[in-house]
Write a protein that holds these residues in place. Structure first.
Motif, PDB file in Angstrom:
ATOM      1  N   GLN A 160       0.750  -1.195  -0.145  1.00  0.00           N
ATOM      2  CA  GLN A 160       0.130  -0.073   0.109  1.00  0.00           C
ATOM      3  C   GLN A 160       1.107   1.233   0.007  1.00  0.00           C
ATOM      4  OE1 GLN A 160      -3.424   0.227  -0.350  1.00  0.00           O
ATOM      5  NE2 GLN A 160      -3.551   2.378   0.007  1.00  0.00           N
ATOM      6  N   LYS A 161       2.026   1.377   0.925  1.00  0.00           N
ATOM      7  CA  LYS A 161       2.899   2.322   1.092  1.00  0.00           C
ATOM      8  C   LYS A 161       3.641   2.608  -0.415  1.00  0.00           C
ATOM      9  CE  LYS A 161       3.873   2.419   5.687  1.00  0.00           C
ATOM     10  NZ  LYS A 161       4.769   2.233   6.840  1.00  0.00           N
ATOM     11  N   GLU A 162       3.900   1.483  -0.970  1.00  0.00           N
ATOM     12  CA  GLU A 162       4.632   1.799  -2.086  1.00  0.00           C
ATOM     13  C   GLU A 162       3.673   2.131  -3.339  1.00  0.00           C
ATOM     14  OE1 GLU A 162       6.990  -1.329  -5.345  1.00  0.00           O
ATOM     15  OE2 GLU A 162       5.940  -2.163  -3.511  1.00  0.00           O
ATOM     16  N   HIS A 163       2.532   1.788  -3.583  1.00  0.00           N
ATOM     17  CA  HIS A 163       1.596   2.186  -4.383  1.00  0.00           C
ATOM     18  C   HIS A 163       1.271   3.761  -4.124  1.00  0.00           C
ATOM     19  CE1 HIS A 163      -2.240   2.918  -6.531  1.00  0.00           C
ATOM     20  NE2 HIS A 163      -2.627   3.173  -5.450  1.00  0.00           N
ATOM     21  N   GLU A 164       1.014   4.072  -2.851  1.00  0.00           N
ATOM     22  CA  GLU A 164       0.992   5.342  -2.624  1.00  0.00           C
ATOM     23  C   GLU A 164       2.101   6.223  -3.188  1.00  0.00           C
ATOM     24  OE1 GLU A 164       0.030   5.489   1.234  1.00  0.00           O
ATOM     25  OE2 GLU A 164      -2.032   4.811   1.103  1.00  0.00           O
ATOM     26  N   SER A 165       3.229   5.794  -3.092  1.00  0.00           N
ATOM     27  CA  SER A 165       4.350   6.692  -3.478  1.00  0.00           C
ATOM     28  C   SER A 165       4.561   6.744  -4.661  1.00  0.00           C
ATOM     29  CB  SER A 165       5.831   5.973  -2.933  1.00  0.00           C
ATOM     30  OG  SER A 165       6.858   6.378  -3.315  1.00  0.00           O
ATOM     31  N   ILE A 166       4.293   5.702  -5.567  1.00  0.00           N
ATOM     32  CA  ILE A 166       4.223   5.681  -6.961  1.00  0.00           C
ATOM     33  C   ILE A 166       3.426   6.703  -7.699  1.00  0.00           C
ATOM     34  CG2 ILE A 166       4.046   4.261  -9.043  1.00  0.00           C
ATOM     35  CD1 ILE A 166       5.369   1.944  -7.464  1.00  0.00           C
ATOM     36  N   ALA A 167       2.005   6.250  -6.913  1.00  0.00           N
ATOM     37  CA  ALA A 167       0.947   7.045  -7.262  1.00  0.00           C
ATOM     38  C   ALA A 167       1.314   8.654  -7.359  1.00  0.00           C
ATOM     39  CB  ALA A 167      -0.374   6.917  -6.805  1.00  0.00           C
ATOM     40  N   SER A 168       1.908   8.950  -6.093  1.00  0.00           N
ATOM     41  CA  SER A 168       2.302  10.595  -5.801  1.00  0.00           C
ATOM     42  C   SER A 168       3.352  11.063  -6.823  1.00  0.00           C
ATOM     43  CB  SER A 168       2.745  10.485  -4.414  1.00  0.00           C
ATOM     44  OG  SER A 168       3.271  11.631  -4.287  1.00  0.00           O
ATOM     45  N   GLU A 169       4.178   9.975  -7.137  1.00  0.00           N
ATOM     46  CA  GLU A 169       5.356  10.362  -8.343  1.00  0.00           C
ATOM     47  C   GLU A 169       4.634  10.663  -9.668  1.00  0.00           C
ATOM     48  OE1 GLU A 169       8.349   7.580  -8.319  1.00  0.00           O
ATOM     49  OE2 GLU A 169       9.030   8.004  -6.651  1.00  0.00           O
ATOM     50  N   ILE A 170       3.663   9.804  -9.886  1.00  0.00           N
ATOM     51  CA  ILE A 170       2.734   9.785 -11.282  1.00  0.00           C
ATOM     52  C   ILE A 170       1.977  11.198 -11.243  1.00  0.00           C
ATOM     53  CG2 ILE A 170       1.062   8.967 -12.563  1.00  0.00           C
ATOM     54  CD1 ILE A 170       2.012   6.219 -11.800  1.00  0.00           C
ATOM     55  N   ALA A 171       1.477  11.545 -10.154  1.00  0.00           N
ATOM     56  CA  ALA A 171       0.705  12.824  -9.949  1.00  0.00           C
ATOM     57  C   ALA A 171       1.547  13.930 -10.192  1.00  0.00           C
ATOM     58  CB  ALA A 171      -0.224  12.664  -8.692  1.00  0.00           C
ATOM     59  N   ALA A 172       2.645  13.766  -9.568  1.00  0.00           N
ATOM     60  CA  ALA A 172       3.573  14.998  -9.836  1.00  0.00           C
ATOM     61  C   ALA A 172       4.155  15.206 -11.205  1.00  0.00           C
ATOM     62  CB  ALA A 172       4.829  15.141  -8.908  1.00  0.00           C
ATOM     63  N   ASP A 173       4.332  14.050 -11.903  1.00  0.00           N
ATOM     64  CA  ASP A 173       4.678  14.067 -13.367  1.00  0.00           C
ATOM     65  C   ASP A 173       3.736  14.478 -14.029  1.00  0.00           C
ATOM     66  OD1 ASP A 173       7.221  12.951 -12.657  1.00  0.00           O
ATOM     67  OD2 ASP A 173       6.550  10.773 -13.150  1.00  0.00           O
ATOM     68  N   ARG A 174       2.309  14.208 -13.888  1.00  0.00           N
ATOM     69  CA  ARG A 174       1.212  14.415 -14.725  1.00  0.00           C
ATOM     70  C   ARG A 174       1.153  16.084 -14.529  1.00  0.00           C
ATOM     71  NH1 ARG A 174      -2.304  11.630 -12.542  1.00  0.00           N
ATOM     72  NH2 ARG A 174      -2.461   9.867 -13.819  1.00  0.00           N
ATOM     73  N   ALA A 175       1.182  16.698 -13.339  1.00  0.00           N
ATOM     74  CA  ALA A 175       1.079  17.996 -13.112  1.00  0.00           C
ATOM     75  C   ALA A 175       2.326  18.809 -14.073  1.00  0.00           C
ATOM     76  CB  ALA A 175       1.175  18.503 -11.828  1.00  0.00           C
ATOM     77  N   ARG A 176       3.438  18.219 -14.173  1.00  0.00           N
ATOM     78  CA  ARG A 176       4.688  18.861 -14.661  1.00  0.00           C
ATOM     79  C   ARG A 176       4.152  18.927 -16.144  1.00  0.00           C
ATOM     80  NH1 ARG A 176       7.814  16.389 -10.699  1.00  0.00           N
ATOM     81  NH2 ARG A 176       8.153  14.627 -12.096  1.00  0.00           N
ATOM     82  N   ILE A 177       3.828  17.675 -16.592  1.00  0.00           N
ATOM     83  CA  ILE A 177       3.551  17.713 -18.201  1.00  0.00           C
ATOM     84  C   ILE A 177       2.352  18.639 -18.550  1.00  0.00           C
ATOM     85  CG2 ILE A 177       2.579  16.071 -19.812  1.00  0.00           C
ATOM     86  CD1 ILE A 177       3.963  13.732 -18.445  1.00  0.00           C
ATOM     87  N   GLU A 178       1.184  18.878 -17.625  1.00  0.00           N
ATOM     88  CA  GLU A 178       0.293  19.869 -17.808  1.00  0.00           C
ATOM     89  C   GLU A 178       0.785  21.009 -17.991  1.00  0.00           C
ATOM     90  OE1 GLU A 178      -3.498  20.846 -18.675  1.00  0.00           O
ATOM     91  OE2 GLU A 178      -2.749  18.689 -18.889  1.00  0.00           O
ATOM     92  N   GLN A 179       1.560  21.411 -17.051  1.00  0.00           N
ATOM     93  CA  GLN A 179       2.346  22.799 -17.210  1.00  0.00           C
ATOM     94  C   GLN A 179       2.933  23.083 -18.300  1.00  0.00           C
ATOM     95  OE1 GLN A 179       4.469  23.123 -13.311  1.00  0.00           O
ATOM     96  NE2 GLN A 179       2.696  23.347 -12.175  1.00  0.00           N
ATOM     97  N   ARG A 180       3.961  21.805 -19.080  1.00  0.00           N
ATOM     98  CA  ARG A 180       4.591  22.131 -20.003  1.00  0.00           C
ATOM     99  C   ARG A 180       3.615  22.402 -21.332  1.00  0.00           C
ATOM    100  NH1 ARG A 180       8.719  17.517 -20.846  1.00  0.00           N
ATOM    101  NH2 ARG A 180       8.958  18.675 -22.870  1.00  0.00           N
ATOM    102  N   ALA A 181       2.558  21.568 -21.088  1.00  0.00           N
ATOM    103  CA  ALA A 181       1.726  21.587 -22.408  1.00  0.00           C
ATOM    104  C   ALA A 181       1.009  23.047 -22.384  1.00  0.00           C
ATOM    105  CB  ALA A 181       0.575  20.461 -22.081  1.00  0.00           C
ATOM    106  N   GLN A 182       0.558  23.455 -21.353  1.00  0.00           N
ATOM    107  CA  GLN A 182      -0.013  24.802 -21.235  1.00  0.00           C
ATOM    108  C   GLN A 182       1.113  25.848 -21.761  1.00  0.00           C
ATOM    109  OE1 GLN A 182      -1.647  25.410 -17.325  1.00  0.00           O
ATOM    110  NE2 GLN A 182      -3.157  23.882 -17.640  1.00  0.00           N
ATOM    111  N   ALA A 183       2.281  25.831 -21.229  1.00  0.00           N
ATOM    112  CA  ALA A 183       3.160  26.640 -21.649  1.00  0.00           C
ATOM    113  C   ALA A 183       3.563  26.605 -23.033  1.00  0.00           C
ATOM    114  CB  ALA A 183       4.470  26.493 -20.825  1.00  0.00           C
ATOM    115  N   GLU A 184       3.477  25.312 -23.708  1.00  0.00           N
ATOM    116  CA  GLU A 184       3.766  25.352 -25.130  1.00  0.00           C
ATOM    117  C   GLU A 184       2.463  25.959 -25.902  1.00  0.00           C
ATOM    118  OE1 GLU A 184       5.099  24.419 -28.896  1.00  0.00           O
ATOM    119  OE2 GLU A 184       6.094  24.711 -26.915  1.00  0.00           O
ATOM    120  N   GLU A 185       1.457  25.852 -25.291  1.00  0.00           N
ATOM    121  CA  GLU A 185       0.030  26.301 -26.052  1.00  0.00           C
ATOM    122  C   GLU A 185       0.351  27.846 -26.078  1.00  0.00           C
ATOM    123  OE1 GLU A 185      -3.404  26.156 -28.224  1.00  0.00           O
ATOM    124  OE2 GLU A 185      -1.759  24.406 -27.616  1.00  0.00           O
TER     125      GLU A 185
END
Length: 205
Positions: A160-185
């Motif tokens: 459970q802890k491993e899943h939560e850690s990975i999910a948190s990293e994925i969420a952070a990556d998704r947020a960074r990608i969304e910011q890059r996409a908006q900046a590129e737009e």
């Protein structure tokens, strides 16, 4: 999906044993059996509703009752009495012997009584050892089960802890990608606006 539990029964020493388990193999492990009691005809699946209800209330726990009786199964059953075991009563032995009228009758009876007393004491000690052995086996089984449950819970917690850690990293990556996409737009919109303006000016000249 967890396997459906079934109720299995066997006999050991002075007790009938019953357990709710997902398979015959699991039942043999719960009883601590070193051989396949089912193949040997010493164990079987039970369809008695009362026995099933008792075991299903405590799955995986070995329940007992005095051997050969219909008493309810429980975790710690009392030892069976001689009447339950259909053992010959001590009072029956003298009834089979007619008192002798010779002078040696009394010494023979005393000797038999002492022998019977020693035999009875030996049998009681044997029963007590068997009871202690059954209790030790039951305690060992409970300890094994508790360790297995603790290990499974610990493994689940780690996963459970491993899943939560990975999910948190994925969420952070998704947020960074969304910011890059908006900046590129925004960048593309600025470039597009400038180029379209230049095109319009060139068209008018």
């Amino acid at each position: 999906m967890p396997r459906k539990l079934k109720t299995y029964q066997t006999s050991q020493g002075f007790f009938d044993l019953a357990v709710a388990a997902p398979s015959m193999k699991a039942a043999l492990e719960a009883w601590g059996a070193r051989s396949n009691l089912f193949h040997q005809g010493f164990a079987k699946e039970i369809g008695d509703p009362q026995v099933i209800a008792a075991t299903m209330a405590k799955p995986g726990v070995v329940l007992q009752r005095p051997v050969g009786t219909t008493e309810p199964f429980q975790e710690h059953a009392r030892l069976p009495s001689p009447d339950m075991l259909d053992l010959p009563r001590r009072t029956e032995a003298p009834a089979k012997r007619k008192p002798q009228k010779t002078s040696t009758a009394q010494p023979v009876d005393d000797k038999s009584a002492r022998k019977a007393a020693r035999t009875d004491q030996k049998e009681q000690r044997r029963r007590e050892k068997e009871r202690q052995k059954q209790q030790a086996a039951a305690a060992k089984q409970r300890e094994h089960q508790q360790k297995a449950v603790a290990a499974a819970e610990a493994a689940l917690e780690r996963a459970q802890k491993e899943h939560e850690s990975i999910a948190s990293e994925i969420a952070a990556d998704r947020a960074r990608i969304e910011q890059r996409a908006q900046a590129e737009e925004r960048r593309w919109q600025d470039v597009k606006d400038r180029l379209q303006a230049a095109l319009r000016r060139a068209s008018r000249s």
